[in-house]
Motif scaffolding. Structure first.
Motif, mmCIF file in Angstrom:
data_model
loop_
_atom_site.group_PDB
_atom_site.id
_atom_site.type_symbol
_atom_site.label_atom_id
_atom_site.label_comp_id
_atom_site.label_asym_id
_atom_site.label_seq_id
_atom_site.Cartn_x
_atom_site.Cartn_y
_atom_site.Cartn_z
ATOM 1 N N LEU A 174 0.837 -1.233 -0.047
ATOM 2 C CA LEU A 174 -0.047 0.137 -0.119
ATOM 3 C C LEU A 174 0.901 1.180 0.133
ATOM 4 N N LEU A 175 0.675 2.085 -0.950
ATOM 5 C CA LEU A 175 1.375 3.365 -1.256
ATOM 6 C C LEU A 175 0.536 4.571 -0.744
ATOM 7 N N ASN A 176 1.094 5.257 0.030
ATOM 8 C CA ASN A 176 0.503 6.549 0.814
ATOM 9 C C ASN A 176 1.502 7.845 0.965
ATOM 10 N N LEU A 177 0.978 9.169 1.128
ATOM 11 C CA LEU A 177 1.741 10.030 1.181
ATOM 12 C C LEU A 177 2.813 10.234 2.499
ATOM 13 N N GLY A 178 2.139 9.759 3.673
ATOM 14 C CA GLY A 178 2.758 9.834 5.024
ATOM 15 C C GLY A 178 2.481 11.339 5.622
ATOM 16 N N GLY A 179 2.729 11.230 6.961
ATOM 17 C CA GLY A 179 2.486 12.396 7.632
ATOM 18 C C GLY A 179 3.384 12.713 9.184
ATOM 19 N N PRO A 180 3.703 13.892 9.260
ATOM 20 C CA PRO A 180 4.216 13.942 10.608
ATOM 21 C C PRO A 180 3.482 13.513 11.776
ATOM 22 N N GLU A 181 4.187 12.748 12.616
ATOM 23 C CA GLU A 181 3.435 12.140 13.860
ATOM 24 C C GLU A 181 3.567 12.863 15.006
ATOM 25 N N THR A 182 4.330 13.824 15.053
ATOM 26 C CA THR A 182 4.392 15.035 15.954
ATOM 27 C C THR A 182 4.816 16.233 15.577
ATOM 28 N N LEU A 183 4.837 17.200 16.408
ATOM 29 C CA LEU A 183 5.252 18.741 15.693
ATOM 30 C C LEU A 183 6.685 18.757 15.465
ATOM 31 N N SER A 184 7.343 17.854 16.072
ATOM 32 C CA SER A 184 8.732 18.076 15.736
ATOM 33 C C SER A 184 9.306 17.528 14.432
ATOM 34 N N ASP A 185 8.343 16.662 13.774
ATOM 35 C CA ASP A 185 8.424 15.958 12.512
ATOM 36 C C ASP A 185 8.050 17.070 11.286
ATOM 37 N N VAL A 186 7.191 17.981 11.798
ATOM 38 C CA VAL A 186 6.750 18.781 10.598
ATOM 39 C C VAL A 186 7.708 19.355 9.664
ATOM 40 N N GLN A 187 8.855 19.940 9.969
ATOM 41 C CA GLN A 187 9.856 20.595 9.144
ATOM 42 C C GLN A 187 10.506 19.491 8.370
ATOM 43 N N PRO A 188 10.960 18.547 8.894
ATOM 44 C CA PRO A 188 11.750 17.305 8.184
ATOM 45 C C PRO A 188 10.701 16.686 7.208
ATOM 46 N N PHE A 189 9.475 16.676 7.539
ATOM 47 C CA PHE A 189 8.550 15.884 6.659
ATOM 48 C C PHE A 189 8.418 16.989 5.586
ATOM 49 N N LEU A 190 8.277 18.144 5.700
ATOM 50 C CA LEU A 190 8.052 19.234 4.772
ATOM 51 C C LEU A 190 9.389 19.378 3.661
ATOM 52 N N PHE A 191 10.351 18.987 4.235
ATOM 53 C CA PHE A 191 11.796 18.955 3.512
ATOM 54 C C PHE A 191 11.593 17.881 2.566
ATOM 55 N N ASN A 192 11.204 16.725 3.003
ATOM 56 C CA ASN A 192 11.009 15.468 2.093
ATOM 57 C C ASN A 192 10.053 15.575 1.135
ATOM 58 N N LEU A 193 8.991 16.531 1.347
ATOM 59 C CA LEU A 193 7.980 16.646 0.367
ATOM 60 C C LEU A 193 8.302 17.581 -0.810
ATOM 61 N N PHE A 194 9.084 18.683 -0.362
ATOM 62 C CA PHE A 194 9.460 19.641 -1.625
ATOM 63 C C PHE A 194 10.710 19.029 -2.210
ATOM 64 N N ALA A 195 11.514 18.184 -1.569
ATOM 65 C CA ALA A 195 12.771 17.657 -2.080
ATOM 66 C C ALA A 195 12.414 16.542 -3.138
ATOM 67 N N ASP A 196 11.123 16.188 -3.497
ATOM 68 C CA ASP A 196 10.781 15.326 -4.339
ATOM 69 C C ASP A 196 10.414 16.250 -5.593
ATOM 70 N N PRO A 197 11.356 15.670 -6.763
ATOM 71 C CA PRO A 197 11.266 16.313 -8.099
ATOM 72 C C PRO A 197 9.785 16.331 -8.693
ATOM 73 N N ASP A 198 9.107 15.457 -8.178
ATOM 74 C CA ASP A 198 7.567 15.520 -8.662
ATOM 75 C C ASP A 198 6.675 16.537 -8.105
ATOM 76 N N ILE A 199 7.163 17.003 -6.998
ATOM 77 C CA ILE A 199 6.511 18.168 -6.379
ATOM 78 C C ILE A 199 6.843 19.623 -6.682
ATOM 79 N N ILE A 200 8.166 19.831 -6.850
ATOM 80 C CA ILE A 200 8.630 20.910 -7.614
ATOM 81 C C ILE A 200 9.771 20.433 -8.721
ATOM 82 N N ARG A 201 9.099 20.628 -9.838
ATOM 83 C CA ARG A 201 9.935 19.990 -10.894
ATOM 84 C C ARG A 201 11.104 21.213 -11.686
ATOM 85 N N LEU A 202 12.011 20.984 -11.197
ATOM 86 C CA LEU A 202 13.170 21.874 -11.729
ATOM 87 C C LEU A 202 13.627 21.416 -12.998
#
Length: 465
Positions: A95-123
């Motif tokens: 099963l494939l899914n997006l994933g999400g931060p489980e604590t508030l301290s996870d939010v920033q690294p989760f966002l980094f993983n999100l925007f580091a994906d070339p399919d999210i920001i396609r440079l």
């Protein structure tokens, strides 16, 4: 153990998509719904099955599903054979899914993983070296606001917990159907990562795998991104490169899914004083317009088709409410699919709509975009705009009919498992064509450069120098 039943074992079949008789060996633009199939060689009927369903039966049940995303005619077979033979096939479901931060301290690294994906920001290829620095910058800038959102829903995303529950429910449903499987969860941007699930699949020596993204509609930025991870990992590993895999790229058109959605909508409508006056408001996750117009993302077409199927089912039940579709969760200054959810809510209020039922049609699990964005932000905006009665359809979660349908989808996909190919079959995969890539990715890159030049970014750099 592999089935020897091939497409050549069948005569021509009637195609419900176009009404013509087709050779099942030939490519068809739409998958065929098989109404009548006759075996030519009966030698392969009983002893060549894929899994055990108890004692040997004297028949083979042939079923089908119209799956446009597969681009092949899926011959669906339920084979019955001995438990001893079935042990040779070790079936896995990923099963494939997006994933999400489980604590508030996870939010920033989760966002980094999100925007580091070339399919999210396609440079563009020339600027790919900026991907991670840009992701770091955006994640730091967005983290404070995102933390507020997650704090409002309990301090973290429930997505992993719900996905784990769905995995267990699918495993149980398949076991009840006589098909023992191992079910794995692979998240794209947080734990357990897709790569972790792949390692476990390898350790368990799975011999046949069905990949089931928990996104009803296909998009480059969701299913497409996860499939690229899979292709890369499988291509580099000798064992995985030979593993038969069947990918269910989208399943919004499945009868079980459509009816499950209609059930939830019908139930929620009854909570209004005047159900017949309620506007059904489908809110889908948006994607940049450039993905659709320049990168070939089928998401918009599939979403509109999905709404059509659900409304058709509702109308068949006597539910004739007005409905509309809008897109939420846009980010940055680039143009996203329209109409936008927030703008449509204001327009509906101005037009005198008093009762509205929000339907989060992109999501099968509750998370930040349902619990905070829809339940809080959009509800508040709707009430401010003059809408008096607000309701929201819950995500499907572990709804029994939905889980049963996903289990059926796995069964139907098993016979078509083949070695995973990296031949560029995923929409939007134009990295190997420099000219087309430059044209299509230009618009996706605008977001990156505007962000880099925005006043907020400049202030950020000044404050950290």
């Amino acid at each position: 153990m592999r089935s020897n039943l091939q497409a050549t074992d069948f005569k021509y079949v009637n195609c419900h998509c176009c009404g013509k008789f087709q050779d099942p060996n030939k490519h068809h633009a739409q998958a065929l719904a098989i109404s009548e199939v006759r075996l030519i060689d009966k030698r392969n009927t009983i002893k060549r099955g894929l899994f055990s369903c108890g004692p040997v039966h004297k028949r083979v049940v042939l079923q089908s599903i119209c799956m446009a995303s597969t681009r092949v005619c899926p011959f669906i077979e339920d084979f019955y054979e001995s438990h001893a033979d079935a042990k040779e096939d070790n079936v896995g479901v990923l099963l494939l899914n997006l994933g999400g931060p489980e604590t508030l301290s996870d939010v920033q690294p989760f966002l980094f993983n999100l925007f580091a994906d070339p399919d999210i920001i396609r440079l563009p290829r020339l600027f790919r070296f900026l991907q991670k620095p840009l992701a770091q910058l955006i994640s730091v800038l967005r983290a404070p606001k995102s933390k507020e959102g997650y704090a409002s829903i309990g301090g973290g995303s429930p997505l992993r917990k719900i996905t784990d529950e769905q995995a267990h429910a699918i495993k149980v449903a398949l076991k009840l159907k006589g098909i023992p499987v191992n079910v794995y969860v692979g998240m794209r941007y947080w734990y357990p990562f897709t790569e972790d699930a792949i390692h476990q699949i390898r350790r368990d020596r799975i011999t046949r795998l069905v990949v089931l993204p928990l996104y009803p509609q296909f998009s480059i930025s969701t299913t497409g991104s996860s499939l690229r991870v899979l292709e890369s990992a499988f291509r580099k590993d000798a064992y995985l490169s030979k593993l038969p895999v069947s990918v269910i790229q989208s399943w919004y058109q499945r009868d079980g899914y459509v009816k499950s959605m209609a059930d939830l909508i019908e139930k929620e409508l009854q909570k209004f004083a005047k159900p017949e006056e309620v506007m059904i408001f489908f809110s889908a996750h948006g994607v940049p317009v450039s993905y659709v117009e320049y990168a070939g993302d089928p998401y918009k077409d599939q979403m509109e088709d999905c709404i059509c199927l659900i409304m058709k089912e509702l109308k068949a039940r006597g539910v004739n409410n007005n409905h509309t579709l809008a897109y939420q969760s846009r980010v940055g200054p680039v143009q996203w699919l329209k109409p936008y959810t927030d703008e449509v809510l204001v327009e509906l209020g101005q037009k005198g709509v008093k009762s509205l039922l929000a339907v989060p049609v992109s999501f099968v699990s509750e998370h930040i975009e349902t619990l905070e964005e829809i339940d809080m932000e959009y509800k508040h905006l709707a009430l401010e705009s003059g809408i008096e009665n607000w309701g929201r359809v819950p995500a499907l979660g572990c709804t029994a009919s939905f889980i049963t349908d996903l289990a059926d989808a796995v069964i139907e996909a098993l016979p078509s498992a083949t070695v995973m190919s990296s031949s560029g079959s995923i929409p939007g995969d134009d990295y190997d064509d420099p000219v087309r890539y430059a044209i299509k990715m230009f618009f996706g890159s605008i977001l990156a450069f505007v962000l880099l030049l925005s006043p907020k970014v400049i202030l950020f750099f000044r404050s950290h120098l």
